[in-house]
Enzyme design. Structure first.
Site, PDB file in Angstrom:
ATOM      1  N   GLU A  75       0.776  -1.244   0.000  1.00 58.35           N
ATOM      2  CA  GLU A  75       0.000   0.000   0.000  1.00 58.35           C
ATOM      3  C   GLU A  75       0.810   1.299   0.000  1.00 58.35           C
ATOM      4  O   GLU A  75       0.718   2.093   0.942  1.00 58.35           O
ATOM      5  CB  GLU A  75      -0.965  -0.006   1.186  1.00 58.35           C
ATOM      6  CG  GLU A  75      -2.057  -1.051   1.035  1.00 58.35           C
ATOM      7  CD  GLU A  75      -3.130  -0.967   2.100  1.00 58.35           C
ATOM      8  OE1 GLU A  75      -2.946  -0.230   3.105  1.00 58.35           O
ATOM      9  OE2 GLU A  75      -4.164  -1.658   1.954  1.00 58.35           O
TER      10      GLU A  75
ATOM     11  N   GLU B  64      -5.803  -7.914  -0.612  1.00 58.10           N
ATOM     12  CA  GLU B  64      -6.521  -7.514   0.598  1.00 58.10           C
ATOM     13  C   GLU B  64      -7.938  -7.129   0.225  1.00 58.10           C
ATOM     14  O   GLU B  64      -8.167  -6.348  -0.704  1.00 58.10           O
ATOM     15  CB  GLU B  64      -5.852  -6.335   1.312  1.00 58.10           C
ATOM     16  CG  GLU B  64      -4.615  -6.689   2.100  1.00 58.10           C
ATOM     17  CD  GLU B  64      -4.134  -5.541   2.994  1.00 58.10           C
ATOM     18  OE1 GLU B  64      -4.972  -4.693   3.399  1.00 58.10           O
ATOM     19  OE2 GLU B  64      -2.924  -5.489   3.275  1.00 58.10           O
TER      20      GLU B  64
END
Length: 565
Positions: free
Chosen positions: A363, A492
């Site tokens: 991320e 995710e």
């Protein structure tokens, strides 16, 4: 579709395994041929499976002509079938026959000339580590030295070494064929805990199942969960870690074994912080940036436990948000060379493990943190930093592994679209693989089900497929990646353990199954070190010898992978 079903029935009647059925493996005594439209593909030493045929579409169809005097069409057959002689004027693609059969001698000696009958030249097998299949591939589909031809994605198959006997310990758990061909028993009981702050959690008890022969036609190759824990400690989204985590690798491995054995899952993402790997918690420097052997051994216990479970994919994930203690990697933080050095060291450890994938970074984002650059990642600089890591991994000898490429914008779908100002998609498209091609460079995607796509809000509101709630829409991302011949992993996603979130998650994962040519799979968030107080927990609980899954795992994560989403 009607034609495919007709041919499948005809093949099954003659003894071939059906699509998604077993067709090989140690001690397997059943059929080793597959129904039309599929081919027998190696999964591990104990299990080969009939999966949709991805070979040369220019070969003759099953039961089609493949030779004879005056024949000018192809002499090869789809679905691994063989070209079998009828007479001098006609040979046909049929189910492979035993090599002792009198007809087998004629299967490769079809007449292709208008004036004479000649033997078709044998194509040499692909070299070790070479390509051996994929859409539009016209080369050999066998491998020298009897190496298995392993699937990477629809466009690329590669000759990889068979696992050594030392990796198949007596305690290893081999994936059950239920991973693809059967479905678990429906939930027999659901226990809901008391609500706290308006949030309900639930567990679904896993019971033993009687295998069913029903399954859907297509689904992703990988399905599983994140096993969080090694990125804990003084954890935040600025990559700041000033104290080490408490980890319980033994418990994490037991969870993985449960997910493989009881739920039929086969992919696990294993987050770890850069600080943990080098044991550097002073809040500032990288020091020598050398892997700490004690911490590495502990983390490697988890990785090896994942491999020993029989999982098909174990993702080493650096969970630092493109930062080291607040500073952006490749900009005002560690240099691209230092980042590449970290990955070179890790790749050296796992160079021989083709089932290990390398998640370069979790991320990346543009929040300010402590960066002198204001937290804004320059996408071209970031792409160059990722390229340095890819080069280092391949130079370390890890040439067969998937590498997950993260764009900025928290790796949400929208960051990759060419219309988005982040520019992640076009920039990452330019990254090259020294091992050849781009099929092993995988776009990493995160999408949660809540309103701001963070997983931090209580209510699930979207399945992420369309553009509601400011999403790019997984459908748009699929179109973009497909048009560029690229693939992705959703590493995710998740939500609360309630019926509403389960409905939306099942819809999301079903969409991935329907677009398995682009999405290789998913790992949902998260099990491992999370307890029942964490809203997005997927950690199973153990009572005696019985594991109980959370509602989302039982009703969506496992069932969608097993084809009954």
């Amino acid at each position: 579709m009607a034609t495919i079903l007709l041919y499948s029935s005809r093949a099954a009647a003659q003894g071939c395994s059906t699509v998604y059925g077993q067709c090989g493996g140690t001690e397997w005594t059943g059929s080793t041929c597959c129904a039309t439209g599929s081919s027998c593909q190696y999964m591990n030493d104990f299990y080969s499976q009939c999966l949709p045929y991805l070979g040369n579409p220019d070969c003759s169809a099953t039961y089609g002509q493949c030779g004879g005097i005056g024949w000018t069409g192809p002499s090869c057959c789809q679905s691994d079938w063989t070209c079998q002689y009828d007479n001098d004027y006609y040979s046909e693609c049929r189910i492979p026959v035993d090599t002792s059969s009198p007809t087998s001698a004629a299967s490769t000696t079809t007449a292709t000339s208008t004036t004479s009958s000649t033997s078709t030249a044998t194509t040499p097998c692909a070299t070790n580590w070479g390509q051996c299949g994929g859409i539009n591939w016209v080369g050999s589909t066998c491998c020298t030295d009897d190496w298995p031809c392993a699937y990477s994605n629809d466009y690329y198959w590669q000759c990889i070494p068979p696992p050594p006997a030392s990796e198949l310990s007596s305690t290893s758990t081999i994936p059950s064929p239920t991973t693809f061909s059967t479905v678990p028993t429906p939930i027999t009981s659901i226990t809901t805990t008391s609500e706290s702050s308006g949030t309900a959690t639930a567990t679904a008890t896993t019971t033993s199942s009687s295998p069913s022969s029903t399954s859907t036609g297509t689904h992703v190759r990988y399905g599983g969960v994140n096993i969080a824990g090694f990125e804990f400690g003084s954890y935040d989204t600025c990559g700041i870690h000033t104290s080490p985590p408490y980890v319980d690798a033994t418990n994490y491995i037991a969870q993985i074994n449960h997910f493989v054995d009881d739920d039929g899952l086969n992919a696990f993402r294993l987050p770890v912080s850069w600080q943990y790997l080098i044991n550097q918690y002073d809040g500032g420097s990288l020091a020598s940036n050398t892997l700490d052997q004690t911490n590495l051994a502990t983390y490697n216990t988890l990785v090896q436990g994942c491999l020993d479970s029989g999982a098909s994919l174990c993702i080493v994930d650096i969970h630092n948000y493109a930062r080291f203690n607040g500073m952006i990697i490749g900009q005002d933080g560690p240099s691209a060379a230092e980042f590449a050095s970290l990955w070179s060291q890790l790749a050296t450890v796992y160079a021989s493990e083709s089932r290990v994938a390398f998640g370069l970074m979790n991320e990346p984002h543009d929040e300010s943190c402590q960066s002198s650059d204001g937290g804004v990642i320059d996408i071209d600089t970031w792409a160059a930093t990722l390229q340095a890591a890819v080069n280092a991994i391949r130079q370390a000898g890890a040439t067969s592994q998937l590498i997950l490429l993260p764009g900025k914008g928290w790796t949400h779908s929208i960051t990759y679209l060419p219309t988005n100002s982040d520019g992640s998609g076009p920039a990452l498209m330019g990254i090259t693989d020294p091992a050849g091609g781009t099929s092993k460079l995988v776009f990493e995607v995160h999408e949660y089900l809540d309103s701001n796509d963070s997983g931090g809000n209580n209510e699930c509101v979207t399945n992420n497929i369309d553009t509601s709630y400011g999403r790019a829409g997984l459908s748009n991302l699929v179109d973009y990646l497909r048009s560029n011949g690229r693939v992705a992993l959703l590493t995710e996603t998740g939500g609360l353990n309630d019926a509403n979130c389960a409905t939306l998650l099942c819809q999301e994962l079903s969409f991935l199954n329907s677009n398995a040519d682009v999405f290789l799979g998913y790992t949902t968030w998260a099990a491992g070190g999370f307890d029942s107080s964490y809203e997005l927990t997927e950690t199973p609980t153990l009572s005696g010898n019985t594991w109980s899954d959370t509602l989302l795992v039982q009703s969506c994560v496992a069932q969608c992978f097993n084809g009954i989403c």
